[in-house]
Design a protein around this motif. Sequence first.
Motif, PDB file in Angstrom:
ATOM      1  N   ASN A 237       0.877  -1.180   0.000  1.00  0.00           N
ATOM      2  CA  ASN A 237       0.000   0.000   0.000  1.00  0.00           C
ATOM      3  C   ASN A 237       0.916   1.233   0.000  1.00  0.00           C
ATOM      4  OD1 ASN A 237      -1.579   2.181   0.657  1.00  0.00           O
ATOM      5  ND2 ASN A 237      -2.654   1.185   2.360  1.00  0.00           N
TER       6      ASN A 237
ATOM      7  N   THR B 257      -4.384  -3.058   5.442  1.00  0.00           N
ATOM      8  CA  THR B 257      -4.240  -3.402   4.023  1.00  0.00           C
ATOM      9  C   THR B 257      -4.474  -4.903   3.914  1.00  0.00           C
ATOM     10  OG1 THR B 257      -2.699  -1.592   3.549  1.00  0.00           O
ATOM     11  CG2 THR B 257      -2.591  -3.530   2.108  1.00  0.00           C
TER      12      THR B 257
ATOM     13  N   THR C 179      -3.778  -6.394  -3.649  1.00  0.00           N
ATOM     14  CA  THR C 179      -4.116  -5.817  -2.344  1.00  0.00           C
ATOM     15  C   THR C 179      -5.359  -4.943  -2.418  1.00  0.00           C
ATOM     16  OG1 THR C 179      -2.706  -3.886  -2.729  1.00  0.00           O
ATOM     17  CG2 THR C 179      -1.698  -5.766  -1.603  1.00  0.00           C
TER      18      THR C 179
ATOM     19  N   TYR D  77      -7.286  -1.745  -0.017  1.00  0.00           N
ATOM     20  CA  TYR D  77      -7.312  -0.785   1.079  1.00  0.00           C
ATOM     21  C   TYR D  77      -8.271   0.284   0.642  1.00  0.00           C
ATOM     22  CZ  TYR D  77      -3.802   1.011  -2.199  1.00  0.00           C
ATOM     23  OH  TYR D  77      -3.144   1.381  -3.341  1.00  0.00           O
ATOM     24  N   ASP D  78      -8.860   1.080   1.539  1.00  0.00           N
ATOM     25  CA  ASP D  78      -8.624   1.145   2.947  1.00  0.00           C
ATOM     26  C   ASP D  78      -9.668   0.309   3.695  1.00  0.00           C
ATOM     27  OD1 ASP D  78     -10.897   2.703   2.649  1.00  0.00           O
ATOM     28  OD2 ASP D  78     -10.011   4.562   3.355  1.00  0.00           O
TER      29      ASP D  78
END
Length: 202
Positions: A49, A56, A64, A66-67
């Motif tokens: 991130n 994450t 990945t 996020y948030d």
Amino acid sequence: MADMILRTSLTSPFGRKPRLAAAVLGLSGWIEVTPADTFDDNDSLRAQNPLGKVPTLVLADGSTLYDSRVILEYFDHLAGGGRIIPSEPEARFAALKLQALGDGILDAGVLRRLETLFRDEPSWSQRWLGYQSGKMNRALDVLDMAPPSDTDILVGEIAVACGLGFIDFRLGDDWRAGRSRLAGWYERFAARCPGFAETAPR
Ligand SMILES: N[C@@H](CCC(=O)N[C@@H](CS)C(=O)NCC(=O)O)C(=O)O
């Protein structure tokens, strides 16, 4: 073997949101919590991130998310949808707005905390601390006038509860004084929400 890795510290209130959501949705077994240190230049978090923030989520294919809001939406999707984020528009936007209020309490609280971490006490800007406290106090007053649901556990209730837990853990403000309705709601939520005790900051 866990399917997803959640990068967070066990003290992070934003990281507590997905940990709590996973418990509510019965997804905890699929998620391995791996500590991350946001202040460590060499922590792989910054590759996962670019903002270097927790939480994450690392998926099985290495991608990945996020948030915390996006991770909660992803968990809701994995659980079939409509579980912690209602589908019906009126309930959906009410839940998202309440989440924004809870997150806003956290944003202001985290800024207060960072002010006291990054500067020595004589340099703390009381004006800045008071400005952030004003946001928190107004939000807490609004919540006391109309506390969240005593039956639902949606993104809004999760965010508000994480916000209140963070105030107790890090800031020590006497937020319950004059706010008995909100204090009562929090106590009942803590007793009825799966995973609440297990995800307490430590
Ligand atoms: N909007 C983000 C906020 C996340 C956030 O501020 N996390 C804090 C920890 S509680 C953090 O990573 N701070 C380190 C930094 O900002 O560098 C979310 O909802 O996940």
